[in-house]
Design a protein around this motif. Structure first.
Motif, PDB file in Angstrom:
ATOM      1  N   ALA A   1      77.193 -19.316  17.273  1.00 53.04           N
ATOM      2  CA  ALA A   1      76.674 -17.972  17.487  1.00 53.04           C
ATOM      3  C   ALA A   1      75.218 -17.991  17.935  1.00 53.04           C
ATOM      4  O   ALA A   1      74.678 -16.965  18.327  1.00 53.04           O
ATOM      5  CB  ALA A   1      76.805 -17.156  16.213  1.00 53.04           C
ATOM      6  N   ILE A   2      74.578 -19.150  17.872  1.00 49.19           N
ATOM      7  CA  ILE A   2      73.177 -19.222  18.266  1.00 49.19           C
ATOM      8  C   ILE A   2      73.063 -19.329  19.774  1.00 49.19           C
ATOM      9  O   ILE A   2      73.671 -20.197  20.385  1.00 49.19           O
ATOM     10  CB  ILE A   2      72.496 -20.440  17.603  1.00 49.19           C
TER      11      ILE A   2
ATOM     12  N   LEU B   1      71.316 -20.196  23.284  1.00 49.83           N
ATOM     13  CA  LEU B   1      70.371 -21.202  23.742  1.00 49.83           C
ATOM     14  C   LEU B   1      69.808 -20.805  25.107  1.00 49.83           C
ATOM     15  O   LEU B   1      70.549 -20.675  26.077  1.00 49.83           O
ATOM     16  CB  LEU B   1      71.053 -22.566  23.838  1.00 49.83           C
TER      17      LEU B   1
ATOM     18  N   MET C   1      69.651 -17.915  29.953  1.00 47.28           N
ATOM     19  CA  MET C   1      70.539 -18.728  29.127  1.00 47.28           C
ATOM     20  C   MET C   1      70.840 -20.061  29.810  1.00 47.28           C
ATOM     21  O   MET C   1      70.853 -20.164  31.038  1.00 47.28           O
ATOM     22  CB  MET C   1      71.850 -17.970  28.875  1.00 47.28           C
ATOM     23  N   VAL C   2      71.112 -21.058  28.986  1.00 45.57           N
ATOM     24  CA  VAL C   2      71.495 -22.371  29.497  1.00 45.57           C
ATOM     25  C   VAL C   2      73.010 -22.402  29.682  1.00 45.57           C
ATOM     26  O   VAL C   2      73.754 -22.008  28.785  1.00 45.57           O
ATOM     27  CB  VAL C   2      71.084 -23.482  28.512  1.00 45.57           C
ATOM     28  N   ARG C   3      73.457 -22.854  30.847  1.00 46.93           N
ATOM     29  CA  ARG C   3      74.897 -22.973  31.072  1.00 46.93           C
ATOM     30  C   ARG C   3      75.388 -24.303  30.504  1.00 46.93           C
ATOM     31  O   ARG C   3      74.614 -25.256  30.352  1.00 46.93           O
ATOM     32  CB  ARG C   3      75.192 -22.898  32.562  1.00 46.93           C
ATOM     33  N   ALA C   4      76.650 -24.352  30.211  1.00 48.04           N
ATOM     34  CA  ALA C   4      77.214 -25.522  29.534  1.00 48.04           C
ATOM     35  C   ALA C   4      77.197 -26.764  30.418  1.00 48.04           C
ATOM     36  O   ALA C   4      77.249 -27.886  29.917  1.00 48.04           O
ATOM     37  CB  ALA C   4      78.630 -25.225  29.067  1.00 48.04           C
ATOM     38  N   ASP C   5      77.108 -26.581  31.722  1.00 51.67           N
ATOM     39  CA  ASP C   5      77.231 -27.733  32.611  1.00 51.67           C
ATOM     40  C   ASP C   5      75.918 -28.101  33.284  1.00 51.67           C
ATOM     41  O   ASP C   5      75.907 -28.828  34.274  1.00 51.67           O
ATOM     42  CB  ASP C   5      78.284 -27.429  33.684  1.00 51.67           C
ATOM     43  N   GLU C   6      74.798 -27.623  32.765  1.00 54.59           N
ATOM     44  CA  GLU C   6      73.512 -27.976  33.370  1.00 54.59           C
ATOM     45  C   GLU C   6      72.574 -28.497  32.294  1.00 54.59           C
ATOM     46  O   GLU C   6      72.653 -28.107  31.136  1.00 54.59           O
ATOM     47  CB  GLU C   6      72.888 -26.772  34.085  1.00 54.59           C
ATOM     48  N   SER C   7      71.666 -29.401  32.711  1.00 58.55           N
ATOM     49  CA  SER C   7      70.695 -29.943  31.755  1.00 58.55           C
ATOM     50  C   SER C   7      69.672 -28.868  31.415  1.00 58.55           C
ATOM     51  O   SER C   7      69.591 -27.832  32.080  1.00 58.55           O
ATOM     52  CB  SER C   7      69.987 -31.145  32.374  1.00 58.55           C
ATOM     53  N   LEU C   8      68.885 -29.132  30.395  1.00 59.23           N
ATOM     54  CA  LEU C   8      67.858 -28.168  29.997  1.00 59.23           C
ATOM     55  C   LEU C   8      66.845 -27.981  31.117  1.00 59.23           C
ATOM     56  O   LEU C   8      66.514 -26.863  31.499  1.00 59.23           O
ATOM     57  CB  LEU C   8      67.157 -28.656  28.723  1.00 59.23           C
TER      58      LEU C   8
ATOM     59  N   ARG D   1      70.411 -14.197  17.205  1.00 53.59           N
ATOM     60  CA  ARG D   1      69.703 -15.457  17.032  1.00 53.59           C
ATOM     61  C   ARG D   1      69.564 -16.181  18.360  1.00 53.59           C
ATOM     62  O   ARG D   1      70.558 -16.446  19.044  1.00 53.59           O
ATOM     63  CB  ARG D   1      70.440 -16.355  16.046  1.00 53.59           C
TER      64      ARG D   1
ATOM     65  N   VAL E   1      67.479 -19.419  20.362  1.00 53.60           N
ATOM     66  CA  VAL E   1      66.591 -20.575  20.386  1.00 53.60           C
ATOM     67  C   VAL E   1      66.201 -20.834  21.836  1.00 53.60           C
ATOM     68  O   VAL E   1      67.064 -20.957  22.698  1.00 53.60           O
ATOM     69  CB  VAL E   1      67.266 -21.817  19.786  1.00 53.60           C
TER      70      VAL E   1
ATOM     71  N   ILE F   1      64.247 -23.267  24.527  1.00 53.14           N
ATOM     72  CA  ILE F   1      63.548 -24.481  24.905  1.00 53.14           C
ATOM     73  C   ILE F   1      62.561 -24.076  25.993  1.00 53.14           C
ATOM     74  O   ILE F   1      62.958 -23.616  27.060  1.00 53.14           O
ATOM     75  CB  ILE F   1      64.514 -25.538  25.458  1.00 53.14           C
TER      76      ILE F   1
END
Lengths: 253, 253
Positions: free
Chosen positions: A7-8, A10, A51-58, A93, A95, A97
Motif C-alpha cells: 500500500a506504500i 513509491l 510515481m516509479v513504474r515497476a519496470d524502470e530503475s529509480l 503513505r 515514500v 526517493i
DNA sequence: TCAAAAGTGTTGGAAGTACACCCATGT
DNA sequence: ACATGGGTGTACTTCCAACACTTTTGA
C-alpha cells in the motif's frame, strides 16, 4: 503485512540546480518548480517528480519525470535521500526517493516557463507542497558541501571554460568571493583541469586562457561505487556562453 | 500506472558494524548477518531487514527489523542509500532503503549467534543474497570516509574512554596505524573530547587518563538536517570493556 | 595612457607528519 | 632496574589566506 507494504506508494522527485544571473548580473543558484495540478496541495509549487513504474530503475524514473515535466536531460544526476515520514503526504503513505541534478545554462534553456513551470531563486522559495522545502534545503546543503571537495562544478560548465568562469561557479554556489590568485593555483595544483592552447579575445582586457577538465577522471563518485561509467561526454557544444563580441582563438606561440 | 507503482515492494535493510578482536587480538570491523529462511536465495547469508509497514517510518522499520532478527538496538543509525535496480530481486520488484548502524561491544553481546545468525569479518564476507555484497562495500566506504571527518567513533565507545581506546577505534576502521602523539593532539585540539579527573590503573605502565565526549555537541549530522535531537544519552554504563585487572580511579591532585 | 582583468610572487600562519624524548606505573 | 605504554617537545613540510605586483589587452 505484505498487503500493507504494497500500500506504500513509491515516488521520485528531483531538485534541479542551474546558475542564472540575478537582478544585479551576478550568478546565483536557481531551481525550476512545477505547479501541482491535483490534490493534495493543488496549485502549490513542488519539485518535479512522479510515481516509479515497476519496470524502470529509480534513476530512470527520475530522468523520465524530468523530461516529461521540464524537458530537461541533466548531465549530472545523483541520489540524495529517501524521504518516508508517515505523515509527509496528507492522503496516503508515500515514500519519495529524491535525486538532485545539475544543468548547464544552455541546457536550462530547454525549460519552457509558463503558468505551471517557473524558475525560483534557491534561497527565496515560496511554501512548497509536502516536505519539499526541507528537501530543497538539504539538497542545497549537499550541493554546497560537495562543491568544496569534488569536481561537480564541471556539470555547470561547457567543454572549455576560463578560470574566471570556473571561479564564478564556485562563488555563486558558495555565496562568497574567492581570491582569483589562490583559486587559480588550487585548481592548477589539483590536476583536474588542463590548459588548452586557446584564449578568449574580445574582452576589454588581457585575454584569458581556456581550460578543460582532464579526461580519464570521472565526473564524480555518484552513488555507491558505480563501476565508473565512461566520463559522460557532453552532448553538445556550448554556444553563446560568452557575449557575442568575444571569440575563442588559437594561441600563437 | 498507479497499479504498477503499488506493485513495487518496499523493504529496509541495515548494515551493522561492531568492533571485535580478530585472531591476533587486534580490533577489526565485524558485521552480523542472518541466514535467509525463504526464497529467493534460501539459506544464503543476508543483511537483516524486512518489509516496511504502512504505519511506521523508514527508520522505525529498520529498528524494528533489527530488534526482531538480531535483538540489537543501535545508538547510531543513519540512512545509507536506496537500492532499486529492476533486477536486484529475482522474483518481484523490490526497492530497499538501506541503513547503517554502529554498536558498542557490550551492545553487540545481545546478538545470539546460531544456525541463522552469525558475525563475519567485514572484509571476508561470503557470497551474500541479492546485491548485498555491493551494499556492504558501499557502507564500509562510508564508514571509513566518515570516520575521518566526524565524531562517529563515539558510537563504538562507552561514556568514558582512554585516548588509546579511541585511537584503536580509528585504527581498526581505517586499517592503518596512527601516531599516538599526533592523534592525541588532534583530538584535544578538536574540542570534541574533554579530560575527566579519572585514570585507569592496573596496566603495567603509566595509568592513562579517561576522557569523555563534550556534551552539547550532537553525535553527528545524521540525515537531512534533522532538528538536532538531544544527544542520545548512552542507554547503559559500559561494563567489562577493559580487563578485570584494571580499575577506573579518581585522580588525586 | 589608462582601466580592467589575467596572471605571478611573496609572506605568514595553521595544521599535519615524523620522531626524539621524558613520565609513571607494575613486575 | 627495566619494560611498557602514556604523554610532551620540536623540527619540518604542506597547504591556505592575504595581498603586492606585473602583464596584456581594448578603448
Amino acid at each position: 503485512m505484505p498487503a500493507d507494504a504494497a500500500a506504500i506508494g513509491l515516488a521520485v522527485s528531483t531538485v534541479i540546480f542551474a546558475l542564472r544571473p540575478d537582478d544585479h548580473g551576478a550568478s546565483q543558484v536557481w531551481i525550476p518548480l512545477v505547479r501541482r495540478i491535483r490534490e493534495p496541495h493543488l496549485h502549490r509549487w513542488a519539485l518535479p517528480g512522479g510515481m516509479v513504474r515497476a519496470d524502470e530503475s529509480l534513476e530512470g524514473a527520475a530522468r523520465r519525470n524530468l523530461g516529461e515535466t521540464t524537458r530537461l536531460e541533466p548531465t549530472y544526476l545523483e541520489q540524495l535521500y529517501a524521504f518516508g515520514d508517515v505523515d509527509r503526504s496528507p492522503d496516503r503513505r508515500l515514500v519519495s526517493i529524491v535525486y538532485w541534478a545539475l544543468v548547464r545554462p544552455d541546457e536550462a534553456e530547454r525549460v519552457e516557463p509558463g503558468e505551471n513551470v517557473r524558475w525560483f531563486a534557491a534561497d527565496e522559495l515560496p511554501d512548497l507542497a509536502f516536505d519539499h522545502n526541507r528537501i530543497v534545503d538539504y539538497a542545497l546543503w549537499r550541493l554546497r558541501t560537495k562543491m568544496e571537495y569534488s569536481r561537480i562544478a564541471r556539470a555547470f560548465l561547457g567543454e572549455q571554460f576560463t578560470l574566471a568562469e570556473l571561479r564564478e561557479v564556485h562563488e555563486a554556489v558558495l555565496r562568497r568571493p574567492l581570491d582569483p590568485a589562490n583559486f587559480r593555483r588550487q585548481m592548477e595544483a589539483s590536476g583536474d583541469i588542463v590548459a588548452t592552447d586557446q584564449v578568449v579575445t574580445g574582452g576589454r582586457h588581457r585575454p584569458p586562457r581556456l581550460y578543460r577538465y582532464a579526461d580519464d577522471i570521472p565526473l564524480v563518485d555518484a552513488g555507491p561505487r558505480t563501476p565508473n561509467r565512461p566520463a559522460s561526454q557532453t552532448p553538445a557544444s556550448d554556444p553563446d556562453r560568452t557575449p557575442s563580441t568575444t571569440h575563442r582563438t588559437d594561441l600563437q606561440d
